[in-house]
Design a protein around this motif. Sequence first.
Motif, PDB file in Angstrom:
ATOM      1  N   SER A  97       7.982  93.007  61.375  1.00 40.14           N
ATOM      2  CA  SER A  97       7.771  92.385  62.690  1.00 40.14           C
ATOM      3  C   SER A  97       8.557  91.092  62.701  1.00 40.14           C
ATOM      4  O   SER A  97       8.932  90.565  61.647  1.00 40.14           O
ATOM      5  N   PHE A  98       8.825  90.555  63.884  1.00 41.56           N
ATOM      6  CA  PHE A  98       9.604  89.339  63.973  1.00 41.56           C
ATOM      7  C   PHE A  98       8.845  88.127  63.434  1.00 41.56           C
ATOM      8  O   PHE A  98       9.447  87.167  62.965  1.00 41.56           O
ATOM      9  N   GLU A  99       7.501  88.185  63.549  1.00 44.49           N
ATOM     10  CA  GLU A  99       6.698  87.053  63.097  1.00 44.49           C
ATOM     11  C   GLU A  99       6.505  87.064  61.585  1.00 44.49           C
ATOM     12  O   GLU A  99       6.577  86.020  60.937  1.00 44.49           O
ATOM     13  N   GLU A 100       6.258  88.233  61.014  1.00 42.50           N
ATOM     14  CA  GLU A 100       6.015  88.325  59.567  1.00 42.50           C
ATOM     15  C   GLU A 100       6.409  89.713  59.081  1.00 42.50           C
ATOM     16  O   GLU A 100       5.995  90.720  59.644  1.00 42.50           O
TER      17      GLU A 100
ATOM     18  N   ASP B  96       9.794  95.791  40.863  1.00 43.43           N
ATOM     19  CA  ASP B  96       9.504  95.566  42.277  1.00 43.43           C
ATOM     20  C   ASP B  96       8.750  94.247  42.438  1.00 43.43           C
ATOM     21  O   ASP B  96       7.764  94.002  41.738  1.00 43.43           O
ATOM     22  N   ILE B  97       9.219  93.445  43.379  1.00 44.56           N
ATOM     23  CA  ILE B  97       8.581  92.155  43.654  1.00 44.56           C
ATOM     24  C   ILE B  97       8.203  92.104  45.134  1.00 44.56           C
ATOM     25  O   ILE B  97       9.079  92.179  46.005  1.00 44.56           O
ATOM     26  N   PRO B  98       6.904  91.993  45.459  1.00 48.50           N
ATOM     27  CA  PRO B  98       6.511  91.884  46.871  1.00 48.50           C
ATOM     28  C   PRO B  98       6.870  90.503  47.428  1.00 48.50           C
ATOM     29  O   PRO B  98       6.816  89.500  46.716  1.00 48.50           O
ATOM     30  N   ILE B  99       7.231  90.472  48.714  1.00 50.65           N
ATOM     31  CA  ILE B  99       7.620  89.209  49.326  1.00 50.65           C
ATOM     32  C   ILE B  99       7.279  89.256  50.819  1.00 50.65           C
ATOM     33  O   ILE B  99       7.272  90.333  51.436  1.00 50.65           O
ATOM     34  N   THR B 100       6.998  88.112  51.387  1.00 48.02           N
ATOM     35  CA  THR B 100       6.714  87.985  52.821  1.00 48.02           C
ATOM     36  C   THR B 100       7.625  86.919  53.420  1.00 48.02           C
ATOM     37  O   THR B 100       7.781  85.845  52.840  1.00 48.02           O
ATOM     38  N   PHE B 101       8.258  87.232  54.552  1.00 49.16           N
ATOM     39  CA  PHE B 101       9.116  86.251  55.220  1.00 49.16           C
ATOM     40  C   PHE B 101       9.117  86.489  56.729  1.00 49.16           C
ATOM     41  O   PHE B 101       8.606  87.491  57.217  1.00 49.16           O
ATOM     42  N   ARG B 102       9.717  85.570  57.498  1.00 48.88           N
ATOM     43  CA  ARG B 102       9.759  85.617  58.959  1.00 48.88           C
ATOM     44  C   ARG B 102      11.185  85.932  59.407  1.00 48.88           C
ATOM     45  O   ARG B 102      12.067  85.064  59.342  1.00 48.88           O
ATOM     46  N   PRO B 103      11.452  87.137  59.855  1.00 50.50           N
ATOM     47  CA  PRO B 103      12.818  87.512  60.264  1.00 50.50           C
ATOM     48  C   PRO B 103      13.394  86.639  61.364  1.00 50.50           C
ATOM     49  O   PRO B 103      14.606  86.435  61.427  1.00 50.50           O
ATOM     50  N   LYS B 104      12.558  86.118  62.273  1.00 51.29           N
ATOM     51  CA  LYS B 104      13.103  85.332  63.380  1.00 51.29           C
ATOM     52  C   LYS B 104      13.770  84.044  62.904  1.00 51.29           C
ATOM     53  O   LYS B 104      14.534  83.424  63.640  1.00 51.29           O
TER      54      LYS B 104
ATOM     55  N   ASP C   3      22.266  91.885  62.125  1.00 50.21           N
ATOM     56  CA  ASP C   3      22.988  92.576  61.050  1.00 50.21           C
ATOM     57  C   ASP C   3      22.015  93.208  60.055  1.00 50.21           C
ATOM     58  O   ASP C   3      22.247  94.307  59.554  1.00 50.21           O
ATOM     59  N   MET C   4      20.914  92.525  59.833  1.00 44.59           N
ATOM     60  CA  MET C   4      19.911  93.053  58.913  1.00 44.59           C
ATOM     61  C   MET C   4      19.282  94.318  59.499  1.00 44.59           C
ATOM     62  O   MET C   4      19.096  95.322  58.809  1.00 44.59           O
ATOM     63  N   ILE C   5      18.949  94.269  60.814  1.00 41.08           N
ATOM     64  CA  ILE C   5      18.295  95.410  61.454  1.00 41.08           C
ATOM     65  C   ILE C   5      19.226  96.618  61.497  1.00 41.08           C
ATOM     66  O   ILE C   5      18.799  97.755  61.322  1.00 41.08           O
ATOM     67  N   ARG C   6      20.509  96.376  61.747  1.00 36.70           N
ATOM     68  CA  ARG C   6      21.460  97.478  61.839  1.00 36.70           C
ATOM     69  C   ARG C   6      21.813  98.076  60.466  1.00 36.70           C
ATOM     70  O   ARG C   6      22.564  99.039  60.382  1.00 36.70           O
ATOM     71  N   GLY C   7      21.253  97.481  59.398  1.00 35.60           N
ATOM     72  CA  GLY C   7      21.481  98.058  58.078  1.00 35.60           C
ATOM     73  C   GLY C   7      22.769  97.639  57.430  1.00 35.60           C
ATOM     74  O   GLY C   7      23.199  98.238  56.439  1.00 35.60           O
TER      75      GLY C   7
END
Length: 320
Positions: free
Chosen positions: A196-199, A252-260, A268-272
């Motif tokens: 999601s854009f928020e998280e 494997d390392i879990p991570i959380t970030f904000r794409p916006k 570019d990230m969304i288009r792969g």
Amino acid sequence: MSSSENPEIVERVFGNKEKEEKEDKKDEQKGGFIEKVKDFIQDIGEKIEETIGFGKPTADVTEIHIPHINLKKAEIVIDVLVKNPNPVPIPLIDINYLIDSDGRELLSGLIPDAGTIHAHGSETVKIPLNLVYDDIKNTYHDIQPGSIIPYRIKVDLIVDVPVFGRLTLPLEKTGKIPIPYKPDIDLEKIHFEKFSFEETVAVLKLKLENKNDFDLALNSLDYDLWLSDVNVGGAELEKSAKLEKNGISYIDIPITFRPKDFGSALWDMIRGRGTGYTIKGNINVDTPFGAMKLPISKEGGTTRLKKNKEDGGDDDEDED
């Protein structure tokens, strides 16, 4: 007149011989007396030594510690147990030490005034040494990072003991020590678990190559990650992992970030498309030689972002 001189000459000759014989007897008696005095003094000295209890001290290397080791140096501590059987303290005048590997000198030196060993007691003398890896690699080019080399430690303890005087107690110990090398790291891909854009919740697929001739037991990571020049922070290792010697491992390392936060780079990230990344930090590992903190870094890398099918991705994971 000539006949009257002969007896006088004969008398003088016999007189000289008798005198020499008497002097020889006196010398023999004198020499025998001196020898008897020497033997008497030696006997007295031995009896005093036995009575008072003087004896030669002993020493033994009980253990060799490596309390700290990293890419720059190894801190080595040699434990030497010294026993003093004498009724008086004995000074430890000097400690000479040498570390070599297959006849090649790695380190040598002298420690003066190393202390005192108590009367009728024993003490563990600790000899701290620093083995600097750059000095070794610059001197012996055939010693490669990541290798394990044999070593021999030679120690001479010089003590001053009543009756015996100055004594040297030679010691020797052998073993093996590593020349550690930092592992290579790559961020192969980022797998989105929830987008999601928020998280966004994702899993970093890290590739670690251990270039050492010994296993690394990975306990934790301390790192920062930049995606498209945006710092997304770091995360903790959920479980330990074993990095096989001269092998490649995946974690494997879990991570959380904000794409916006990525601005226009988000599309570019969304288009792969490939996403630039930088990762810097350290890994904490256990080794056969003790715990180590090794740096990890990769700048200017490119990774791929994959989404789950329910988030619009094809979930076509490559085989690791």
